[in-house]
Scaffold this motif. Sequence first.
Motif, PDB file in Angstrom:
ATOM      1  N   ARG A 105      73.206  13.722  46.423  1.00 36.25           N
ATOM      2  CA  ARG A 105      71.955  14.449  46.186  1.00 36.25           C
ATOM      3  C   ARG A 105      70.950  14.147  47.296  1.00 36.25           C
ATOM      4  NH1 ARG A 105      68.644  16.684  42.302  1.00 36.25           N
ATOM      5  NH2 ARG A 105      70.235  16.649  40.697  1.00 36.25           N
ATOM      6  N   GLU A 106      70.862  12.873  47.677  1.00 37.99           N
ATOM      7  CA  GLU A 106      69.928  12.481  48.733  1.00 37.99           C
ATOM      8  C   GLU A 106      70.298  13.152  50.056  1.00 37.99           C
ATOM      9  OE1 GLU A 106      68.193   8.343  50.600  1.00 37.99           O
ATOM     10  OE2 GLU A 106      69.260   8.311  48.686  1.00 37.99           O
ATOM     11  N   ALA A 107      71.601  13.224  50.358  1.00 36.05           N
ATOM     12  CA  ALA A 107      72.045  13.874  51.594  1.00 36.05           C
ATOM     13  C   ALA A 107      71.738  15.375  51.566  1.00 36.05           C
ATOM     14  CB  ALA A 107      73.547  13.649  51.793  1.00 36.05           C
ATOM     15  N   ILE A 108      71.946  16.013  50.419  1.00 32.24           N
ATOM     16  CA  ILE A 108      71.662  17.449  50.289  1.00 32.24           C
ATOM     17  C   ILE A 108      70.169  17.709  50.459  1.00 32.24           C
ATOM     18  CG2 ILE A 108      71.628  19.371  48.652  1.00 32.24           C
ATOM     19  CD1 ILE A 108      74.255  18.276  47.509  1.00 32.24           C
ATOM     20  N   GLN A 109      69.338  16.894  49.824  1.00 35.28           N
ATOM     21  CA  GLN A 109      67.896  17.091  49.894  1.00 35.28           C
ATOM     22  C   GLN A 109      67.371  16.905  51.312  1.00 35.28           C
ATOM     23  OE1 GLN A 109      66.737  15.827  45.352  1.00 35.28           O
ATOM     24  NE2 GLN A 109      66.265  14.420  46.947  1.00 35.28           N
ATOM     25  N   GLU A 110      67.876  15.875  52.018  1.00 34.95           N
ATOM     26  CA  GLU A 110      67.438  15.633  53.393  1.00 34.95           C
ATOM     27  C   GLU A 110      67.803  16.809  54.288  1.00 34.95           C
ATOM     28  OE1 GLU A 110      69.006  11.952  54.781  1.00 34.95           O
ATOM     29  OE2 GLU A 110      67.890  10.769  53.310  1.00 34.95           O
ATOM     30  N   LYS A 111      69.027  17.300  54.157  1.00 36.54           N
ATOM     31  CA  LYS A 111      69.471  18.414  54.994  1.00 36.54           C
ATOM     32  C   LYS A 111      68.700  19.691  54.667  1.00 36.54           C
ATOM     33  CE  LYS A 111      73.569  20.538  56.881  1.00 36.54           C
ATOM     34  NZ  LYS A 111      75.013  20.571  56.910  1.00 36.54           N
ATOM     35  N   ALA A 112      68.419  19.915  53.379  1.00 38.89           N
ATOM     36  CA  ALA A 112      67.668  21.104  52.976  1.00 38.89           C
ATOM     37  C   ALA A 112      66.252  21.066  53.543  1.00 38.89           C
ATOM     38  CB  ALA A 112      67.630  21.216  51.461  1.00 38.89           C
ATOM     39  N   LEU A 113      65.620  19.908  53.517  1.00 40.75           N
ATOM     40  CA  LEU A 113      64.270  19.789  54.058  1.00 40.75           C
ATOM     41  C   LEU A 113      64.271  19.955  55.576  1.00 40.75           C
ATOM     42  CD1 LEU A 113      62.881  16.939  51.809  1.00 40.75           C
ATOM     43  CD2 LEU A 113      62.432  19.386  51.650  1.00 40.75           C
ATOM     44  N   GLU A 114      65.320  19.480  56.243  1.00 43.48           N
ATOM     45  CA  GLU A 114      65.441  19.681  57.689  1.00 43.48           C
ATOM     46  C   GLU A 114      65.546  21.166  58.025  1.00 43.48           C
ATOM     47  OE1 GLU A 114      68.784  17.531  59.175  1.00 43.48           O
ATOM     48  OE2 GLU A 114      67.961  15.585  58.606  1.00 43.48           O
ATOM     49  N   LEU A 115      66.301  21.908  57.202  1.00 43.76           N
ATOM     50  CA  LEU A 115      66.480  23.340  57.436  1.00 43.76           C
ATOM     51  C   LEU A 115      65.291  24.164  56.942  1.00 43.76           C
ATOM     52  CD1 LEU A 115      70.237  23.652  56.396  1.00 43.76           C
ATOM     53  CD2 LEU A 115      69.310  23.711  58.711  1.00 43.76           C
ATOM     54  N   GLY A 116      64.335  23.525  56.259  1.00 42.27           N
ATOM     55  CA  GLY A 116      63.155  24.228  55.775  1.00 42.27           C
ATOM     56  C   GLY A 116      63.369  24.964  54.473  1.00 42.27           C
ATOM     57  N   LEU A 117      64.414  24.595  53.728  1.00 38.24           N
ATOM     58  CA  LEU A 117      64.707  25.242  52.450  1.00 38.24           C
ATOM     59  C   LEU A 117      63.896  24.608  51.332  1.00 38.24           C
ATOM     60  CD1 LEU A 117      68.565  25.424  52.830  1.00 38.24           C
ATOM     61  CD2 LEU A 117      67.044  27.378  52.752  1.00 38.24           C
ATOM     62  N   LYS A 118      63.533  25.410  50.361  1.00 36.32           N
ATOM     63  CA  LYS A 118      62.831  24.902  49.180  1.00 36.32           C
ATOM     64  C   LYS A 118      63.868  24.409  48.177  1.00 36.32           C
ATOM     65  CE  LYS A 118      59.730  26.474  45.552  1.00 36.32           C
ATOM     66  NZ  LYS A 118      58.391  25.975  45.730  1.00 36.32           N
ATOM     67  N   VAL A 119      63.627  23.218  47.591  1.00 38.50           N
ATOM     68  CA  VAL A 119      64.526  22.638  46.597  1.00 38.50           C
ATOM     69  C   VAL A 119      63.804  22.671  45.250  1.00 38.50           C
ATOM     70  CG1 VAL A 119      65.877  20.622  45.945  1.00 38.50           C
ATOM     71  CG2 VAL A 119      65.558  21.163  48.345  1.00 38.50           C
ATOM     72  N   PHE A 120      64.396  23.367  44.267  1.00 36.41           N
ATOM     73  CA  PHE A 120      63.748  23.532  42.972  1.00 36.41           C
ATOM     74  C   PHE A 120      63.733  22.246  42.166  1.00 36.41           C
ATOM     75  CE2 PHE A 120      64.800  28.247  43.153  1.00 36.41           C
ATOM     76  CZ  PHE A 120      63.512  28.578  43.513  1.00 36.41           C
ATOM     77  N   ASN A 121      64.816  21.485  42.187  1.00 31.42           N
ATOM     78  CA  ASN A 121      64.883  20.260  41.380  1.00 31.42           C
ATOM     79  C   ASN A 121      64.909  19.036  42.291  1.00 31.42           C
ATOM     80  OD1 ASN A 121      67.428  20.874  42.305  1.00 31.42           O
ATOM     81  ND2 ASN A 121      68.475  20.247  40.461  1.00 31.42           N
TER      82      ASN A 121
END
Length: 149
Positions: A105-121
Amino acid sequence: MADEKMRLIRARNGKRATFKRQCLHQKKKLDDVWRRPRGLQSKQRMQKRAKGRLPRPGFGGPAAVRGFHPSGYEEVLVFAPAELEGLNAETHAVRVSGTVGNKKREAIQEKALELGLKVFNLKDASKQAAAEEPEVVEEDVEEEVASDE
């Protein structure tokens, strides 16, 4: 296009019908979620006027925004960091699956924030890991040393 999409989403939420479960008012333990009436003598199944409406075609939202999140993003369920490739930050938002562990989860969240994606949860996995570890209190250790002497 974005203004039109948000207008359609607001219109969808404004006209959304609420369908009541049969006998919901009679029993506390029943949840307020729709279940189709199936009884042979059910007045709601036979569509008697005062017994509540049944879902029918025509109650659905506009096809252009069907399945969109109320914020206007198209929701994508993610199980691994590799699934974030190819997502557009302007139109897609991410929901991390509930079956994913803290490390991934931590790896997914870091990569999503790097790509500028919004994470709902979005969750702070590092704080959760620190809360699970027992803390050693120094006062208890000093009291044990004093009692031994």
